[in-house]
Design an enzyme around this catalytic site. Structure first.
Site, PDB file in Angstrom:
ATOM      1  N   LYS A   1       0.881  -1.176   0.000  1.00  0.00           N
ATOM      2  CA  LYS A   1       0.000   0.000   0.000  1.00  0.00           C
ATOM      3  C   LYS A   1       0.917   1.223   0.000  1.00  0.00           C
ATOM      4  O   LYS A   1       1.152   1.868   1.035  1.00  0.00           O
ATOM      5  CB  LYS A   1      -0.934  -0.025   1.222  1.00  0.00           C
ATOM      6  CG  LYS A   1      -2.052   1.012   1.143  1.00  0.00           C
ATOM      7  CD  LYS A   1      -3.077   0.779   2.241  1.00  0.00           C
ATOM      8  CE  LYS A   1      -4.039   1.936   2.387  1.00  0.00           C
ATOM      9  NZ  LYS A   1      -4.938   2.142   1.264  1.00  0.00           N
TER      10      LYS A   1
HETATM   11  C1  PLP Z   1      -6.565   0.281  -3.866  1.00  0.00           C
HETATM   12  C2  PLP Z   1      -7.285  -0.277  -2.708  1.00  0.00           C
HETATM   13  N1  PLP Z   1      -7.828  -1.498  -2.794  1.00  0.00           N
HETATM   14  C3  PLP Z   1      -8.492  -2.056  -1.759  1.00  0.00           C
HETATM   15  C4  PLP Z   1      -8.643  -1.391  -0.564  1.00  0.00           C
HETATM   16  C5  PLP Z   1      -9.361  -2.038   0.578  1.00  0.00           C
HETATM   17  O1  PLP Z   1      -8.451  -2.459   1.540  1.00  0.00           O
HETATM   18  P1  PLP Z   1      -8.825  -2.504   3.083  1.00  0.00           P
HETATM   19  O2  PLP Z   1     -10.040  -3.337   3.197  1.00  0.00           O
HETATM   20  O3  PLP Z   1      -7.647  -3.134   3.731  1.00  0.00           O
HETATM   21  O4  PLP Z   1      -9.059  -1.109   3.513  1.00  0.00           O
HETATM   22  C6  PLP Z   1      -8.093  -0.113  -0.424  1.00  0.00           C
HETATM   23  C7  PLP Z   1      -8.207   0.620   0.831  1.00  0.00           C
HETATM   24  O5  PLP Z   1      -7.293   0.718   1.568  1.00  0.00           O
HETATM   25  C8  PLP Z   1      -7.391   0.445  -1.508  1.00  0.00           C
HETATM   26  O6  PLP Z   1      -6.857   1.663  -1.414  1.00  0.00           O
END
Ligand code: PLP
Length: 315
Positions: free
Chosen positions: A159
Site C-alpha cells: 500500500k
Molecule cells: C486500492 C485499494 N484497494 C483495496 C482497498 C481495501 O483495503 P482494506 O479493506 O484493507 O481497507 C483499499 C483501501 O485501503 C485500496 O486503497
C-alpha cells in the site's frame, strides 16, 4: 472535503501538534512518492472506541515498507500501541487513522536508502466514503479507461503512496463523468479493483473476487468478507473475472476500510441485478456493522479497545 484536524499527531514516538507535522519540500517522498501508509477505522462501539483489525493493518504497513526496503523503526506492536494512544489523546471516538511511513530528508537521488524513515500517525473524523446513501442504495460506477499497474511494475501488494497516482486517474475520470467510483482492469483485461476498494460479484448463488494476481491490494475488509462468507456457507471463488460478468451479475459490491461494504447498482450505466443492494450484500453489511458497532460479540477478535482516555498530565 477538508480534513477536520485533531489536536495531536504521533511522530517517531512523540506526540506533536497537528500544525507542526510538516516536512521539508526536498524530502525524498515529495519527488518520488516513497511512502507507505494505512487507513484504519476506529468505531465508537457500545463498549467504547475500538480500532478495527488494528494488528492486520499495522502488519500490512510493515510489509508494504519491506517490499520497498524501508525498515520501519517501530514494531507492529509498538505501532498498535501508538494508534490506541493517539485516539485516546485526541479524545476521538469514531475516526479514521492514517499511519504513514516515508523516506525523509537527506540524499536527493532516486534510491536514497540512507534517508531517515519518518513514521507519523494521524486521526480525524470521517463518515461514509461513498456517501451514506451509497451504503444503503448502492452506487453507480464505471470501468476505467485506465488499467491498474501490470505485475512487476509497481507492487500492488504494497500500500504505497505512488500506487495512488493510478487510483487518482481512475477516480478522477469516474467522478468527472458522473460516477461515484471507477473500477480498474488488470493489464490482461480482467477486473482488478476500485480506485480504493476491493470488489465482489455474486452470480448464481456464488461469490467471486479477483485473486491477488489481478493487481489487487490484499484488502483487510476483503479478508473479513471471505471469513463471514465461510461462516455463512456462501461459496466464494478467488478467480479472474471478465468485465462483462459485472453486467450480468446478480450483485456487485465494493469492500474496503473507507467504503466498508457498498453495493453497486450499475456498471457503465447497465443496471446490476435489481438495481439496489442485493440479499448477499445486505446480509454481509448487516453482520459487518453489527460487529463493528459492538452490538454482536467480537467472535473474531477484530476490535482493539482503545481504553480509557489518558490524563492531560501524561501528555
Ligand atoms: C486500492 C485499494 N484497494 C483495496 C482497498 C481495501 O483495503 P482494506 O479493506 O484493507 O481497507 C483499499 C483501501 O485501503 C485500496 O486503497
Amino acid at each position: 472535503m477538508a480534513v477536520k484536524k485533531t489536536e495531536k499527531i504521533w511522530h517517531n514516538g512523540k506526540f506533536i501538534n497537528w500544525d507542526d507535522a510538516t516536512i521539508h519540500v526536498i524530502s525524498h517522498v515529495v519527488s518520488y512518492g516513497s511512502a507507505v501508509f494505512e487507513g484504519i477505522r476506529c468505531y465508537n462501539t457500545k463498549q467504547g472506541p475500538a480500532i478495527f483489525r488494528l494488528h492486520e493493518h499495522m502488519q500490512r504497513l510493515v510489509n508494504s515498507g519491506k517490499i520497498y526496503r524501508m525498515d520501519l523503526p517501530f514494531s507492529t506492536d509498538e505501532l498498535c500501541a501508538a494508534a490506541c494512544e493517539l485516539v485516546r489523546i485526541n479524545k476521538t471516538s469514531s475516526c479514521y487513522i492514517r499511519p504513514i511511513a516515508l523516506r525523509g530528508y537527506g540524499d536527493a537521488g532516486v534510491s536514497a536508502m540512507k534517508n531517515p524513515i519518518e513514521v507519523y500517525l494521524a486521526c480525524w473524523e470521517w463518515g461514509a466514503y461513498l456517501g451514506a446513501e451509497g451504503l444503503k442504495k448502492g452506487v453507480d460506477v464505471c470501468i476505467s479507461s485506465w488499467a491498474r499497474f501490470a505485475p512487476n511494475t509497481l507492487p500492488a501488494m504494497s500500500k504505497a503512496s505512488a500506487n495512488y497516482m493510478n487510483s487518482q486517474l481512475i477516480h478522477m475520470e469516474a467522478t468527472l463523468n458522473g460516477y461515484a467510483e471507477g473500477i480498474g482492469l488488470d493489464t490482461a483485461g480482467y477486473i482488478s479493483e476500485g480506485a480504493g476498494e476491493n470488489i465482489f460479484v455474486a452470480h448464481d448463488g456464488k461469490l467471486y473476487t479477483p485473486p491477488l494476481s489481478s493487481s489487487v491490494l490484499p484488502g483487510i475488509t476483503r479478508n473479513c468478507v471471505l471469513t463471514l462468507c465461510r461462516e455463512f456457507g456462501i461459496p466464494v471463488e478467488e478467480q479472474m473475472i471478465p468485465r462483462e460478468m459485472l453486467y450480468i451479475a446478480d450483485e456487485v459490491f465494493f469492500v474496503g476500510t473507507a467504503a466498508e461494504i457498498t453495493p453497486i447498482r450499475s456498471v457503465d450505466r447497465i443496471q446490476v441485478g435489481i438495481g439496489q443492494a442485493g440479499p448477499i450484500a445486505q446480509r454481509l453489511q448487516e453482520e459487518f456493522f453489527a460487529l463493528t458497532s459492538g452490538s454482536k460479540p467480537d467472535r473474531h477478535h477484530w476490535l482493539t479497545p482503545v481504553g480509557v482516555p489518558v490524563s492531560a498530565a501524561s501528555r
